[in-house]
Design a protein around this motif. Structure first.
Motif, short mmCIF file in Angstrom:
data_model
loop_
_atom_site.label_atom_id
_atom_site.label_comp_id
_atom_site.label_asym_id
_atom_site.label_seq_id
_atom_site.Cartn_x
_atom_site.Cartn_y
_atom_site.Cartn_z
N ALA A 22 8.80 15.23 -3.68
CA ALA A 22 8.90 15.70 -5.04
C ALA A 22 9.78 14.41 -5.71
O ALA A 22 9.14 14.66 -6.98
N ALA A 23 10.65 13.54 -5.18
CA ALA A 23 11.55 12.54 -5.56
C ALA A 23 10.27 11.43 -6.14
O ALA A 23 10.48 10.94 -7.25
N ALA A 24 9.64 11.24 -5.21
CA ALA A 24 8.40 9.58 -5.96
C ALA A 24 8.07 10.25 -6.99
O ALA A 24 7.41 9.67 -8.18
N ALA A 25 7.85 11.69 -7.21
CA ALA A 25 6.47 12.56 -7.98
C ALA A 25 7.33 12.39 -9.12
O ALA A 25 6.85 11.98 -10.29
N ARG A 26 8.77 13.10 -9.08
CA ARG A 26 9.41 13.40 -10.04
C ARG A 26 9.69 11.59 -11.42
O ARG A 26 9.53 11.22 -12.04
N ARG A 27 9.72 11.05 -10.13
CA ARG A 27 9.94 9.53 -10.57
C ARG A 27 8.69 8.84 -11.38
O ARG A 27 9.23 7.83 -12.17
N CYS A 28 7.77 8.99 -11.05
CA CYS A 28 7.24 8.74 -11.12
C CYS A 28 5.84 9.37 -12.67
O CYS A 28 5.23 9.40 -13.25
N GLY A 29 6.80 10.73 -13.18
CA GLY A 29 6.37 11.43 -13.82
C GLY A 29 5.97 12.60 -14.06
O GLY A 29 5.12 12.94 -14.80
N PHE A 30 5.84 13.05 -12.80
CA PHE A 30 5.02 14.12 -12.29
C PHE A 30 6.17 15.65 -12.76
O PHE A 30 6.83 15.50 -12.38
N THR A 31 5.31 16.74 -13.29
CA THR A 31 6.25 17.96 -12.74
C THR A 31 6.06 18.34 -12.05
O THR A 31 5.12 18.76 -11.29
N VAL A 32 6.99 18.54 -11.06
CA VAL A 32 7.04 18.91 -10.05
C VAL A 32 8.14 20.28 -10.00
O VAL A 32 8.82 20.62 -10.60
N LEU B 21 0.76 -1.21 -0.01
CA LEU B 21 0.02 0.19 0.20
C LEU B 21 1.10 1.23 -0.08
O LEU B 21 1.85 1.20 0.82
N TRP B 22 0.17 2.52 -0.64
CA TRP B 22 0.72 3.49 -0.93
C TRP B 22 0.23 5.08 -0.46
O TRP B 22 -0.98 5.16 0.09
N ARG B 23 1.13 5.41 1.40
CA ARG B 23 0.31 7.20 1.38
C ARG B 23 1.34 7.96 0.93
O ARG B 23 2.20 8.43 1.55
N GLY B 24 0.64 9.42 0.38
CA GLY B 24 1.35 10.70 0.96
C GLY B 24 1.58 10.81 1.98
O GLY B 24 -0.13 11.59 2.15
N HIS B 25 1.86 11.97 2.30
CA HIS B 25 1.29 12.42 4.08
C HIS B 25 2.86 13.30 4.82
O HIS B 25 4.17 13.54 3.62
N ARG B 26 1.68 14.23 5.22
CA ARG B 26 2.81 15.15 5.85
C ARG B 26 4.20 14.68 6.58
O ARG B 26 4.00 13.97 7.10
N ALA B 27 5.57 15.09 6.70
CA ALA B 27 6.63 14.94 6.62
C ALA B 27 6.41 14.38 8.84
O ALA B 27 7.21 13.30 9.10
N GLY B 28 5.99 15.21 9.41
CA GLY B 28 5.82 15.19 10.61
C GLY B 28 4.80 14.64 11.45
O GLY B 28 5.31 14.08 12.19
N ALA C 93 5.48 19.67 -2.25
CA ALA C 93 5.84 18.81 -2.23
C ALA C 93 7.25 18.69 -1.24
O ALA C 93 7.49 17.41 -0.41
N ASP C 94 7.45 19.67 -0.70
CA ASP C 94 8.96 20.10 0.19
C ASP C 94 7.96 19.36 1.07
O ASP C 94 9.08 18.88 2.88
N GLU C 95 7.26 19.44 2.03
CA GLU C 95 6.25 18.73 3.04
C GLU C 95 5.89 17.84 3.64
O GLU C 95 5.26 17.48 4.75
N ARG C 96 6.21 16.56 2.27
CA ARG C 96 5.76 15.52 2.58
C ARG C 96 6.81 14.76 2.39
O ARG C 96 7.20 14.92 1.01
N VAL C 97 5.87 13.30 2.33
CA VAL C 97 6.71 12.28 1.89
C VAL C 97 5.59 10.71 0.94
O VAL C 97 4.97 10.76 1.74
N LEU C 98 6.06 9.93 0.79
CA LEU C 98 5.27 8.89 0.02
C LEU C 98 5.93 7.90 1.02
O LEU C 98 7.05 7.04 0.71
N SER C 99 4.94 6.99 1.59
CA SER C 99 4.96 6.05 2.24
C SER C 99 5.26 4.60 2.10
O SER C 99 3.59 4.57 1.77
N ARG C 100 5.85 3.23 1.79
CA ARG C 100 5.02 2.03 1.24
C ARG C 100 4.97 1.36 3.22
O ARG C 100 5.50 1.09 3.37
N LEU C 101 3.24 1.03 3.52
CA LEU C 101 2.63 0.15 4.09
C LEU C 101 2.23 -0.79 3.80
O LEU C 101 2.11 -1.33 2.56
N ARG C 102 2.39 -1.95 4.92
CA ARG C 102 1.72 -3.09 4.85
C ARG C 102 0.47 -2.99 6.23
O ARG C 102 0.65 -2.47 7.14
#
Length: 206
Positions: free
Chosen positions: A182-192, A30-37, A89-98
């Motif tokens: 930001a890194a995850a978004a660019r890797r997936c083809g999005f413009t940041v 599973l995946w979830r984008g959320h605030r880094a804090g 993007a700078d305030e957030r991260v992408l987590s992989r989860l189970r």
């Protein structure tokens, strides 16, 4: 009723016994984008989410793939402009989860779900009153919903809304090294958007 009117109604006075279900297992990524804090396992009850339950219960939204998680995190802004701002993007991260244990989800994407009065409007209609009523009704027998997210296209279910006690689940495993958004978004083809440049303010001559 014309086709300009939302057809999806409230589940009140409708039996949902036997509603089709789908098993979300601990093997499913599973995946979830959320605030880094903040931790990723947040079960919302504010009513600002499509399937938010009312306290003391809440809903956590996760995606079955990275691109869906990114689109759902950014939402209307990305759909409108096609660009994710650097500050966002700078305030957030992408987590992989189970999930820690198997969960039985109401499957809103099967043909059989239409027999209970459900339509595709469940995942597109605004405001969220009717979707929240469906979530509340199905929460009596299911641990969440399997659905197709609003900000993506395609033919298969790509997201889940999980039900649990409102607030954060600190006892659920988290991604120890979530990827910068930001890194995850660019890797997936999005413009940041790029980092804002320093602006020098020149005072006009007196």
């Amino acid at each position: 009723m014309t086709r300009e009117v939302v057809a999806l109604g409230s589940p009140d006075n409708r039996s949902l016994a036997g509603f089709p279900t789908w098993s979300l297992t601990t093997r499913r990524q599973l995946w979830r984008g959320h605030r880094a804090g903040n931790g990723p396992w947040w079960f919302a009850s504010s009513g600002r989410g499509r399937f938010d339950l009312s306290e003391p219960r809440g809903t956590c939204y996760v995606a079955f793939d990275e691109r869906t998680a990114i689109r759902e995190t950014v939402g209307e802004v990305l759909a409108g402009s096609g660009v994710i701002s650097h500050d966002f993007a700078d305030e957030r991260v992408l987590s992989r989860l189970r999930i820690p244990a198997r969960r039985t989800l109401a499957d809103t994407c099967t043909e059989e779900a239409a027999n209970y009065g459900l339509t595709r409007e469940l995942c597109t209609v605004t405001p969220y009153d009717i979707p929240q009523q469906w979530a509340s009704a199905l929460a009596g027998s299911c641990d969440g919903l399997r659905y197709q997210s609003r900000f993506t296209t395609g033919t298969t279910a790509n997201a889940a809304a999980l039900f649990d006690a409102a607030g954060v689940r600190e006892d659920w495993a988290v991604d120890e090294a979530p990827e910068p958004f930001a890194a995850a978004a660019r890797r997936c083809g999005f413009t940041v958007g790029s980092v804002p440049r320093t602006v020098r303010i020149v005072q006009p001559p007196s």
